[in-house]
Design a protein around this motif. Structure first.
Motif, short mmCIF file in Angstrom:
data_model
loop_
_atom_site.label_atom_id
_atom_site.label_comp_id
_atom_site.label_asym_id
_atom_site.label_seq_id
_atom_site.Cartn_x
_atom_site.Cartn_y
_atom_site.Cartn_z
N LEU A 141 21.29 84.19 -65.24
CA LEU A 141 22.50 84.86 -65.78
C LEU A 141 23.64 85.01 -64.65
CD1 LEU A 141 21.12 88.24 -67.18
CD2 LEU A 141 21.72 86.45 -68.46
N LEU A 142 24.50 84.38 -65.21
CA LEU A 142 25.73 84.26 -64.09
C LEU A 142 26.99 84.85 -64.63
CD1 LEU A 142 25.57 80.53 -63.29
CD2 LEU A 142 25.33 82.41 -61.67
N GLU A 143 27.84 85.69 -64.04
CA GLU A 143 29.33 85.93 -64.30
C GLU A 143 30.08 84.86 -63.80
OE1 GLU A 143 30.73 89.99 -63.39
OE2 GLU A 143 32.65 89.22 -63.42
N ILE A 144 30.80 84.60 -64.88
CA ILE A 144 31.99 83.34 -64.76
C ILE A 144 33.20 83.76 -64.87
CG2 ILE A 144 30.03 81.80 -65.26
CD1 ILE A 144 31.67 81.40 -68.07
N GLY A 145 34.40 83.04 -64.38
CA GLY A 145 35.78 83.21 -64.93
C GLY A 145 35.99 82.81 -66.38
N SER A 146 36.90 83.20 -66.81
CA SER A 146 37.19 82.83 -68.09
C SER A 146 37.50 81.39 -68.51
CB SER A 146 38.46 83.64 -68.74
OG SER A 146 39.44 83.66 -68.02
N ASP A 147 37.99 80.60 -67.27
CA ASP A 147 38.30 79.17 -67.68
C ASP A 147 37.05 78.09 -67.09
OD1 ASP A 147 38.56 79.75 -64.87
OD2 ASP A 147 40.60 78.78 -64.60
N GLN A 148 35.81 78.65 -66.95
CA GLN A 148 34.82 78.03 -66.24
C GLN A 148 33.69 77.90 -67.47
OE1 GLN A 148 33.98 80.74 -63.14
NE2 GLN A 148 35.44 79.77 -61.66
N GLY A 208 37.38 90.06 -74.54
CA GLY A 208 37.35 88.74 -75.35
C GLY A 208 37.49 87.51 -74.41
N PHE A 209 37.02 87.75 -73.05
CA PHE A 209 37.07 86.37 -72.33
C PHE A 209 35.55 86.06 -71.97
CE2 PHE A 209 41.01 88.49 -70.83
CZ PHE A 209 41.95 87.80 -71.20
N PRO A 210 35.28 84.62 -71.81
CA PRO A 210 34.04 84.24 -71.62
C PRO A 210 33.45 84.80 -70.27
CG PRO A 210 35.16 82.43 -72.16
CD PRO A 210 36.35 83.58 -72.16
#
Ligand code: GLN
Length: 277
Positions: free
Chosen positions: A237-244, A267-269
């Motif tokens: 499980l990874l937290e990611i940036g919205s454009d990744q 609402g962001f990935p």
């Protein structure tokens, strides 16, 4: 000076600096410093502040006027309804990261072994262990200073030695170990953006926020290195940036994972679930 007058003056000065949460920040700093709950700022609003109280409060408001984050000024941040100690050696836990804890609670099998990589303040590992005492938690970080804070949080919130803390770069301190779940909120902000974002970020440890390759460097290394440390039906499980999103989907698939991405409440990935095929 009355409490109500101090708060009005402090929040107006913060507002003039462009701090949008000016009233809230003034209230949180004041309540914490006076050692009272926030509602008392209303019920006791006519109380006269002593000279010492005004001096102490003024120092802290001045720090906020320099854009130092409230959490570093008060020394604490609530995450997952738990109060964590935070210092400038750790990233301040963000509300969106609570979703990562939710997902970890969901995916971790009973009595499973879980690794929290880039553990920072220990917020994820401690919140997870508090909700799921059945799990065997290991938390690792490259920063020895951050680990000291994580250990303090673990001790204060969970009691003695509930989590194994290891010092080192990503998987280096867990050579030969296998986990049912690996969870991580790694640095993922593009290093090229350093200095161009909110001034508050400049107070946080750069190695907890920024990385190379458009912010993908560490995420890529975790995806590449996780395989040998995951059980056959393990989950990363990874937290990611919205454009990744696209990058994680492609890189995860290329390394044999089925990938799904969950949006945060804005609402962001935000949370990538990578299941070993
Ligand atoms: N979500 C954080 C921010 O944008 C970044 C946290 C991180 O890099 N892991 O400030």
């Amino acid at each position: 000076m009355k409490l109500i007058e101090f708060l009005a003056d402090a929040s107006s000065r913060l507002e003039k600096k462009g701090i949008t949460s000016s009233r809230l920040d003034a209230e949180v700093i004041t309540a914490r410093t006076l050692g009272i709950e926030r509602y008392r700022l209303i019920t006791d609003s006519n109380r006269e502040l002593s000279g010492k109280e005004i001096t102490d409060l003024e120092k802290l408001i001045c720090r906020r006027l320099e854009f130092e984050p409230v959490a570093y000024i008060t020394g604490v941040k609530e995450f997952y309804a738990i109060e964590f100690i935070v210092t400038k050696d750790v990233l301040i836990p963000r509300p969106e990261t609570e979703l990562l804890v939710d997902m970890a609670i969901y995916w971790a099998p009973m009595h499973g072994a879980v690794l929290d990589l880039c553990a920072g303040s220990g917020a994820i590992a401690v919140a997870l262990k508090k909700s799921r005492p059945d799990l065997a938690l290991t938390a690792a970080d490259i920063s020895g200073l951050a680990l000291e804070i994580a250990k303090e949080n673990s001790e204060k919130i969970l009691g003695h030695e509930k989590i194994t803390f290891l010092h080192g770069d990503l998987f280096s301190p867990v050579k030969g170990k296998v986990f049912d779940l690996i969870v991580s909120n790694p640095p993922y902000v593009d290093i090229e953006l350093k200095g161009t974002l909110q001034k508050e970020l400049e107070y946080e440890p750069a190695n907890a926020l920024y990385c190379e390759d458009g912010g993908r460097g560490v995420i890529a290394r975790i995806i590449e290195g996780a395989g040998v440390h995951l059980a056959d039906d393990g989950v990363l499980l990874l937290e990611i940036g919205s454009d990744q999103r696209a990058f994680v989907e492609e890189h995860g698939a290329a390394h044999g994972y089925s990938v799904s991405i969950l949006n945060d409440y804005a609402g962001f990935p935000r949370v990538a679930t990578l299941k070993k095929n």
